[in-house]
Enzyme design. Structure first.
Site, PDB file in Angstrom:
ATOM      1  N   ASP A   1       0.680  -0.965   0.000  1.00 47.13           N
ATOM      2  CA  ASP A   1       0.217  -0.176  -0.068  1.00 47.13           C
ATOM      3  C   ASP A   1       1.042   1.420  -0.246  1.00 47.13           C
ATOM      4  O   ASP A   1       1.377   1.145   0.578  1.00 47.13           O
ATOM      5  CB  ASP A   1      -0.678   0.329   1.352  1.00 47.13           C
ATOM      6  CG  ASP A   1      -1.865  -0.470   1.008  1.00 47.13           C
ATOM      7  OD1 ASP A   1      -2.530  -0.840  -0.128  1.00 47.13           O
ATOM      8  OD2 ASP A   1      -2.862  -0.818   2.352  1.00 47.13           O
ATOM      9  N   LYS A  57      -2.764   3.416  -4.968  1.00 46.81           N
ATOM     10  CA  LYS A  57      -3.068   4.796  -5.675  1.00 46.81           C
ATOM     11  C   LYS A  57      -3.898   4.832  -5.689  1.00 46.81           C
ATOM     12  O   LYS A  57      -5.108   3.752  -5.314  1.00 46.81           O
ATOM     13  CB  LYS A  57      -2.803   4.211  -7.213  1.00 46.81           C
ATOM     14  CG  LYS A  57      -1.318   4.897  -7.755  1.00 46.81           C
ATOM     15  CD  LYS A  57      -1.601   5.350  -9.205  1.00 46.81           C
ATOM     16  CE  LYS A  57      -0.437   4.673  -9.844  1.00 46.81           C
ATOM     17  NZ  LYS A  57      -0.230   3.601 -10.536  1.00 46.81           N
ATOM     18  N   MET A 106      -9.175   8.254   9.772  1.00 45.80           N
ATOM     19  CA  MET A 106     -10.083   8.783   8.344  1.00 45.80           C
ATOM     20  C   MET A 106     -11.221  10.363   9.363  1.00 45.80           C
ATOM     21  O   MET A 106     -11.993   9.790   8.111  1.00 45.80           O
ATOM     22  CB  MET A 106     -10.287   7.752   7.854  1.00 45.80           C
ATOM     23  CG  MET A 106      -9.422   6.712   7.130  1.00 45.80           C
ATOM     24  SD  MET A 106     -10.510   4.929   6.174  1.00 45.80           S
ATOM     25  CE  MET A 106     -10.484   4.399   7.755  1.00 45.80           C
TER      26      MET A 106
HETATM   27  N1  SAH Z   1      -4.737  -0.402   8.874  1.00 49.51           N
HETATM   28  C1  SAH Z   1      -4.229   0.948   9.319  1.00 49.51           C
HETATM   29  C2  SAH Z   1      -5.179   1.931   9.216  1.00 49.51           C
HETATM   30  C3  SAH Z   1      -5.355   2.219   7.132  1.00 49.51           C
HETATM   31  S1  SAH Z   1      -6.947   3.287   7.614  1.00 49.51           S
HETATM   32  C4  SAH Z   1      -3.832   0.502  10.967  1.00 49.51           C
HETATM   33  O1  SAH Z   1      -4.173  -0.133  11.401  1.00 49.51           O
HETATM   34  O2  SAH Z   1      -3.483   1.880  11.353  1.00 49.51           O
HETATM   35  C5  SAH Z   1      -5.654   4.643   7.083  1.00 49.51           C
HETATM   36  C6  SAH Z   1      -6.024   5.495   8.326  1.00 49.51           C
HETATM   37  O3  SAH Z   1      -4.650   5.104   9.404  1.00 49.51           O
HETATM   38  C7  SAH Z   1      -5.301   7.244   7.961  1.00 49.51           C
HETATM   39  O4  SAH Z   1      -6.255   7.723   7.364  1.00 49.51           O
HETATM   40  C8  SAH Z   1      -4.999   7.438   9.616  1.00 49.51           C
HETATM   41  O5  SAH Z   1      -6.340   7.739   9.944  1.00 49.51           O
HETATM   42  C9  SAH Z   1      -4.374   6.698   9.256  1.00 49.51           C
HETATM   43  N2  SAH Z   1      -3.189   6.234   9.952  1.00 49.51           N
HETATM   44  C10 SAH Z   1      -2.585   5.409   9.209  1.00 49.51           C
HETATM   45  N3  SAH Z   1      -1.381   5.788   9.424  1.00 49.51           N
HETATM   46  C11 SAH Z   1      -1.040   6.778  10.019  1.00 49.51           C
HETATM   47  C12 SAH Z   1       0.919   7.386  10.432  1.00 49.51           C
HETATM   48  N4  SAH Z   1       1.154   7.525   9.956  1.00 49.51           N
HETATM   49  N5  SAH Z   1      -0.304   8.598  11.013  1.00 49.51           N
HETATM   50  C13 SAH Z   1      -1.239   8.881  11.494  1.00 49.51           C
HETATM   51  N6  SAH Z   1      -2.142   8.147  10.764  1.00 49.51           N
HETATM   52  C14 SAH Z   1      -2.399   7.060   9.976  1.00 49.51           C
END
Ligand code: SAH
Length: 461
Positions: free
Chosen positions: A227, A249, A362
């Protein structure tokens, strides 16, 4: 459609006499099948083609160079007629029928008491296809399709199971238990031959936050599907010859992108490849890992899930916000802000009443709806709120505000994704630690990595 009342059987003809009348090309094909069955073949024919003659010279079949006569049909277990003379073919059929010997006159279904199937054979596995005498060409086509479909290990699986069959029969008492054991072994064997998939959590950003298991999975992958939020350093762990596929993307319809990803994983796994599906954070937390797991199960592909540190946990740790604390809250709720206005999925009243820490993924785009819903449902407008952007990365930024001011903070500071919003009393604890909380060493390096599709000149270690 006519009736199909054939009984498929597999005859044991080893060391049994069989008779072929005719010595041309078609006879040769049938002779080969009878040779595979290790029968003792006599060919009756005035002439033989080169292939048949060669078999005679090699001593593999016996040739009687005579015109067909009833006397030749007294002992064989099976008779095949492959002459071009209709009267002779009919005579062979009648003679065999009279003696009760199975007979097949090539290309004359009416003069057949049995048909030979189109055969795929490997080890102990033998698949024979019949079209009820209607179309050998279709039978052959189906045979080839089946051959393609069977995993290449099919024969060895059968042979291994053959070896343990006896011991399981002896050690397991009931038929139904034995059946269950055999079925689960078979299921297991066939799904592993189909390749395997690991859904791996890459962690929130800092590449050092991946698990050792996750890193090992990457380092043995045949295919790595990753991803946009996966740190490029993690890609360097993949073997040199691994195929790296970027699927991050964020364009096009979400559902078609997801279908495309699932298709990719299933296809490569079905080809027997070890596919590592590397996802930001944890695969099962807002990561659509559930949908991918469903697609794999539907396609009979075995998989494992290697957890990752979810962005909410990474954000909390790297910003000094304990998500639970006995003096403040008894729990934490992980939410998506994506569905903020959807009354069917979000019960804001229950959420506020729970008094738990809220970790919102999100949520940037819908921040003003979120703020409004929480306050409308009774949350104190001064509730401490933090926005952590690019959590655990060198350019991580933390913004502190209140739930009331959340939307203006996001607007004024021009905050965009990826960011986590944490709401709750525990957010205020952060300041207690401010002077003591050390940034993990990784945060001190200022170099910002290039996320996303790796440029073609990107050097893998
Ligand atoms: N599976 C992922 C979440 C995917 S959804 C997990 O467990 O973290 C994508 C969302 O994750 C983004 O919109 C944001 O809200 C959050 N996110 C992912 N990486 C991030 C980061 N480094 N800092 C802050 N938020 C993050």
């Amino acid at each position: 459609m006519g009736e199909n009342n054939l009984l498929p059987i597999f005859l044991k003809l080893e060391n049994e006499p069989t008779l072929v009348v005719g010595g041309g090309n078609i006879a040769f094909q049938k002779i080969q099948q009878l040779l595979d069955a290790k029968s003792i073949i006599t060919v009756v024919s005035l002439e033989c083609n080169d292939d048949v003659s060669q078999l005679v010279r090699d001593g593999r079949i016996e040739w009687i160079q005579e015109y067909y006569h009833t006397k030749f049909i007294d002992s064989p277990k099976v008779v095949i007629g492959a002459t071009s003379n209709k009267a002779v073919n009919k005579a062979i059929y009648d003679d065999a029928q009279k003696l009760g010997i199975p007979v097949n006159i090539v290309d004359q279904p009416k003069l057949c008491s049995f048909y030979l199937g189109s055969v795929h054979s490997k080890g102990d596995v033998k698949v024979a296809v019949s079209t009820n005498g209607k179309s050998p060409a279709v039978a052959k086509k189906i045979r080839n399709m089946i051959k393609q479909l069977l995993p290449k290990e099919t024969a060895s699986i059968v042979s291994e199971l053959g070896k343990i069959r006896k011991s399981i029969q002896l050690s397991v008492d009931t038929y139904s238990e034995r059946k269950q054991i055999f079925e689960s072994i078979v299921e297991n064997q066939f799904s592993t031959t189909c390749g395997k998939v690991s859904l791996v959590g890459a962690g929130p950003g800092d590449p050092e936050l991946i698990s050792i298991r996750g890193a090992t999975a990457i380092s043995t992958a045949d295919v790595l599907v990753y991803d946009s939020l996966v740190h490029p350093d993690l890609l360097k762990l993949a073997p040199q010859n691994a195929v790296l596929i970027f699927v991050g993307k964020r364009c096009g319809k979400h559902s078609t992108v997801q279908e495309h990803i699932e298709g990719l994983i299933v296809t490569h796994a079905t080809e027997g490849k070890y596919v590592v599906r590397l996802k930001g954070g944890d695969p099962f937390v807002f990561g659509r890992g559930g949908e991918e797991a469903e697609a794999l199960a539907k396609n009979n592909i075995s998989f494992e899930v290697i957890p990752g540190i979810s962005a909410g946990l990474g954000s909390a740790a790297y910003s000094g916000i304990p998500l639970t604390h006995r003096d403040y809250t008894s729990g934490t709720i992980f939410l998506t802000g994506h569905a903020a206005t959807d009354e069917n999925t979000m019960d804001w009243n229950a959420i506020v009443k729970s008094k738990m820490t809220l970790v919102i993924y999100m949520g940037v785009k819908n921040a003003s709806d979120i703020s409004q819903k929480l306050i409308q449902n009774g949350m104190n407008g001064d509730m401490p709120t933090a926005i952590i952007q690019h959590a655990t990365l060198p350019f991580q930024k933390i913004y502190e505000t209140t739930i009331k001011k959340l939307p203006t903070e996001i607007e004024n500071s021009e905050i965009n994704a990826p960011a986590i919003i944490i709401i709750g009393e525990v957010v205020s604890l952060k300041n207690k630690f401010a002077n003591y909380l050390q940034s993990p060493t990784y945060l001190k390096t200022l170099e910002s990595p290039q996320f996303g599709e790796i440029p073609s000149n990107y050097k893998l270690k």
